[in-house]
Design a protein around this motif. Structure first.
Motif, PDB file in Angstrom:
ATOM      1  N   LEU A 155       0.836  -1.192   0.000  1.00  0.00           N
ATOM      2  CA  LEU A 155       0.000   0.000   0.000  1.00  0.00           C
ATOM      3  C   LEU A 155       0.873   1.246   0.000  1.00  0.00           C
ATOM      4  O   LEU A 155       1.955   1.263   0.589  1.00  0.00           O
ATOM      5  CB  LEU A 155      -0.900   0.021   1.238  1.00  0.00           C
ATOM      6  N   GLN A 194      -2.693   5.427   1.344  1.00  0.00           N
ATOM      7  CA  GLN A 194      -3.593   4.281   1.542  1.00  0.00           C
ATOM      8  C   GLN A 194      -3.447   3.715   2.952  1.00  0.00           C
ATOM      9  O   GLN A 194      -4.435   3.357   3.590  1.00  0.00           O
ATOM     10  CB  GLN A 194      -3.291   3.191   0.510  1.00  0.00           C
ATOM     11  N   ARG A 231      -6.304   3.546   5.813  1.00  0.00           N
ATOM     12  CA  ARG A 231      -6.641   2.262   6.430  1.00  0.00           C
ATOM     13  C   ARG A 231      -6.614   2.374   7.953  1.00  0.00           C
ATOM     14  O   ARG A 231      -7.506   1.880   8.650  1.00  0.00           O
ATOM     15  CB  ARG A 231      -5.640   1.209   5.948  1.00  0.00           C
TER      16      ARG A 231
END
Length: 166
Positions: A144, A148, A152
């Protein structure tokens, strides 16, 4: 008969000084070793008698029933019976493809006999067309990017706070 080195006094080393406790290395360590081939008089590999193969007189005795059992997957049939009695779920999971093809421990020999008969009819290898994409999928998740990862973590925090409020 004399000869040889002069006798040392008990408890003294070569030079006549009182002996100290000496830790002795194994001879093969001190002298650089032997490459592992011979240590303690034994040899690697085929030396030393008792080679491969059956003992004399047993060459001609082949247990044809045992061979037949393995050729026709009798050992698999026995394991199927044991699994069916002991662990029903494991049996269904392990032998799912067999059960789909209606292969049981009772008809295992007939099934394999049929397979061998088909092979004898046309022994040439027949390549089948693959129906679905056979490319292996990587089990490792793709990396990622930093935004990202932050997103998350924010989602995880939000879901944790929602659980606490509920």
């Amino acid at each position: 008969g004399g000869g040889g080195a002069p006798r040392r006094r008990e408890g003294h080393d070569r030079l006549g000084a009182p002996a100290q406790v000496h830790l002795r290395w194994p001879r093969w360590r001190v002298h650089g070793g032997d490459g592992g081939g011979r240590r303690g008089g034994r040899q690697r590999g085929g030396g030393g008698g008792g080679g491969g193969g059956p003992p004399a007189g047993e060459k001609d005795t082949i247990d044809s029933e045992l061979l037949r059992k393995y050729i026709f997957a009798g050992h698999v049939g026995e394991y199927m019976e044991v699994m069916e009695e002991d662990d029903e779920e494991g049996y269904k999971e392990m032998f799912a493809k067999y059960l789909e093809a209606d292969v049981t421990s009772e008809n295992m020999e007939e099934t394999w006999q049929g397979v061998y008969d088909k092979i004898r009819e046309s022994p040439a290898q027949v390549l089948t067309k693959k129906t679905k994409d056979q490319k292996r999928k990587s089990k490792k998740a793709t990396k990622l990017s930093a935004p990202q990862r932050r997103d998350r973590v924010a989602q995880k925090i939000a879901s944790h706070l929602a659980k606490l409020d509920a």
